[in-house]
Enzyme design. Structure first.
Site, PDB file in Angstrom:
ATOM      1  CB  SER A   1     108.534  -7.463 -47.732  1.00  0.00           C
ATOM      2  OG  SER A   1     108.090  -8.554 -48.499  1.00  0.00           O
ATOM      3  CE  LYS A   2     100.141 -10.640 -46.748  1.00  0.00           C
ATOM      4  NZ  LYS A   2      98.832  -9.992 -46.856  1.00  0.00           N
ATOM      5  NE  ARG A   3     104.670  -9.205 -52.402  1.00  0.00           N
ATOM      6  CZ  ARG A   3     105.706  -8.749 -53.088  1.00  0.00           C
ATOM      7  NH1 ARG A   3     106.392  -9.560 -53.854  1.00  0.00           N
ATOM      8  NH2 ARG A   3     106.040  -7.478 -53.035  1.00  0.00           N
ATOM      9  CE  LYS A   4     111.123  -8.372 -52.107  1.00  0.00           C
ATOM     10  NZ  LYS A   4     111.804  -7.093 -52.052  1.00  0.00           N
TER      11      LYS A   4
ATOM     12  CG  PHE B   1      99.898 -10.893 -42.881  1.00  0.00           C
ATOM     13  CD1 PHE B   1     100.523 -12.127 -43.032  1.00  0.00           C
ATOM     14  CD2 PHE B   1     100.664  -9.778 -42.631  1.00  0.00           C
ATOM     15  CE1 PHE B   1     101.910 -12.230 -42.938  1.00  0.00           C
ATOM     16  CE2 PHE B   1     102.051  -9.868 -42.531  1.00  0.00           C
ATOM     17  CZ  PHE B   1     102.665 -11.098 -42.693  1.00  0.00           C
TER      18      PHE B   1
END
Ligand code: GLU
Length: 553
Positions: free
Chosen positions: A295-298, A46
């Site tokens: 954030s990587k997720r959001k 990532f």
């Protein structure tokens, strides 16, 4: 205390001395002030935009000082490694115009005299230094099990004592060579720890190139140097690599600032001259009333791949990041609208010490400005490069109508206030679709926009007359508009707002309604560039066919 026998037992294969490495990697012969810096990612697959941010700062400082910018791969945590990540990192950095002078050039290849540039291939070097520290009594093996360490931590926390493995809590800190040898003989597992000489009562003063003067207590934690798998920790590897690669400035994320006491001590213990440090503020995002890390997720925009996919020109992203690095960039850009961003001088000391706020709205503004300032040919080249990968249909349409496409991209470019139509390439289709029959003919009636207050029937009435009376070859925008006005007046529309306001019942509407109807017929949208220009680009045949299509709805 010296652990010569023990050192030999643990590292029987170490062939060279530390002097050998010191000589093998001599001080670099560079001009005064040249900076040797690096980008040192872990190949986890990532890529966070923060990585480009860090790489950009490093690359700019190396380039500005005629130094060296190298790529080191920090792959000592092999569980997290993703195949192909090194190639991917190099390709991504290249995409953003960030090319390395030295270091890894592919999964298995590298260039430069200071390698290997991949930590997993440097075990021999780390072992040499770890062995030396053992011999000198500055390191020791620790045989604690993970359970023992967890238990220690729990106890410390319960008793409100600083947690960690240090001083009296470091069970094996004073182990004898004999006992250590015996335990190893018995096959017990161990790691190697630093025997920290620090005392937290003492303070260390330090100057960070971004954060300024800071002061912290000396480290007294016996940090791990070599893990159970034989590979070094980040702390140990960083000190050895940055020293042997003759890095002059370690410019890295501020999440490492809290480890600085350990690093400063490691350099001292190893007898190395420490590099200068600059800790880059973390990229934050405004989320409602508060700021938080991207954030990587959001957040889609946390991933570097996002910018390429939606089609931000790379120069836009870079210039936006430069805005965050130095807020003076914006002013410089305004004063030097056509200059290459490489001419802007990045200055670490002018960087904001706290959070770097990342704002997509602002990025879009910067991007619109940059695209507006590009020549039509460059817009075309950039656009088709993007479309080739992400929008096959647009790629085919645009490349098979190259002349028209370049004319479209050139609309209102020459004037003092060039149009700012798109921030990213995935917005282009929506803005120019109507030039292409293939896309225009797919429109549904519901998608047609009409001027406010005009029904499609009235718009058709206007077009019905206009199509027979208008002069395609009016010769100029002004003459064309005069022509439209005359037709409009004959149809009962008013050319003067005051007059219209005074007697609205005497008119069908304003001339702007007539122009609006023509706009709807040609483009199905209310908001387009100048109509005369659109008609010139479309050509008479297409304009007439659009009028017929409109009447057929
Ligand atoms: N491998 C570390 C990371 O990815 C590098 C930090 C540094 O630049 O020293 O966070």
């Amino acid at each position: 205390m010296s652990f010569e026998k023990l050192a030999e037992k643990i590292f029987p294969k170490v062939e060279y001395s530390i002097e050998y490495y010191m000589e093998k990697y001599p001080k670099r012969n560079l001009k005064e002030g040249a900076k040797v810096v690096r980008y040192a990612p872990s190949p986890t697959g990532f890529q966070h935009i923060g990585g480009v941010f860090a790489a950009l700062i490093n690359e700019r400082l190396a380039s500005q000082s005629e130094g060296v910018f190298y790529l080191r791969i920090e792959d000592t945590d092999q569980k997290r490694e993703v195949p192909g990540a090194i190639d991917d990192t190099i390709a991504t950095m290249h995409h953003f115009g960030l090319d390395f002078n030295e270091g890894m050039t592919g999964q298995e290849t590298s260039k430069g005299e200071y390698g290997p540039y991949r930590q997993s291939q440097r075990a021999e070097i780390y072992n040499t230094f770890a062995k030396d520290l053992l011999i000198k009594g500055l390191a020791y093996p620790d045989f604690c099990t993970p359970e023992e360490l967890a238990e220690l931590r729990e106890k410390q926390i319960a008793n409100k004592i600083t947690p960690g493995y240090y001083g009296e809590y470091a069970k094996f800190r004073n182990i004898t060579e004999e006992e250590a040898l015996e335990r190893i003989e018995r096959g017990e597992q161990y790691i190697i720890r630093l025997k920290s000489p620090g005392n937290p009562e003492n303070r260390v003063d330090f100057h960070d190139l971004i954060k300024g003067d800071i002061s912290f207590p000396e480290n007294n934690q016996d940090v791990v140097l070599i893990k159970g798998d034989g590979l070094p920790t980040y702390h140990f590897a960083h000190a050895i690599d940055d020293f042997l690669m003759r890095t002059t400035d370690v410019i890295r994320g501020e999440e490492w600032l809290s480890s600085l006491p350990i690093h400063v001590q490691l350099f001292e213990v190893l007898g190395f001259e420490a590099p200068r440090y600059a800790h880059i503020p973390t990229i934050m995002k405004q989320d409602g009333g508060s700021k938080r890390k991207l954030s990587k997720r959001k957040d889609a925009e946390a991933a570097v791949s996002y910018y390429k996919e939606v089609g931000y020109p790379t120069v836009t992203v870079i210039e936006y990041l430069l805005n965050i690095v130095n807020s003076t960039f914006e002013e410089w850009r305004a004063e030097n609208p056509t200059a290459d961003y490489h001419e802007f001088e990045v200055q670490l000391e002018k960087m904001s010490k706290s959070g770097a706020l990342f704002d997509l709205v602002k990025l879009n503004d910067v991007s619109k400005d940059r695209i507006a300032a590009m020549k039509a040919d460059d817009v075309y080249a950039n656009y088709i490069a993007w479309a080739k990968e992400y929008d096959e249909e647009m790629y085919t349409l645009v490349t098979s109508n190259e002349t028209m496409a370049k004319e479209i991209f050139n609309i209102d470019k020459e004037g003092p206030k060039p149009r700012k139509d798109y921030a990213k390439w995935d917005e282009v289709q929506d803005k120019i679709f109507y030039f292409f029959d293939e896309l225009f003919d797919r429109e549904t009636v519901e998608q047609i926009e009409l001027p406010k207050g005009l029904t499609i029937e009235v718009a058709k009435e206007i077009i019905n007359t206009y199509k027979d009376e208008f002069n395609f070859n009016a010769g100029s925008q002004e003459a064309w508009f005069e022509d439209l006005k005359e037709i409009g007046i004959r149809l009962g529309y008013c050319a003067n707002r005051k007059e219209f306001k005074a007697n609205p019942d005497q008119f069908k509407g304003m001339i702007s309604d007539v122009a609006g109807a023509v706009r709807s017929a040609l483009a199905h949208r209310n908001n387009t560039p100048d109509l005369y220009t659109i008609m010139q680009i479309m050509g008479e045949e297409k304009v007439r066919s659009r009028f017929e299509k409109f009447l057929g709805i």
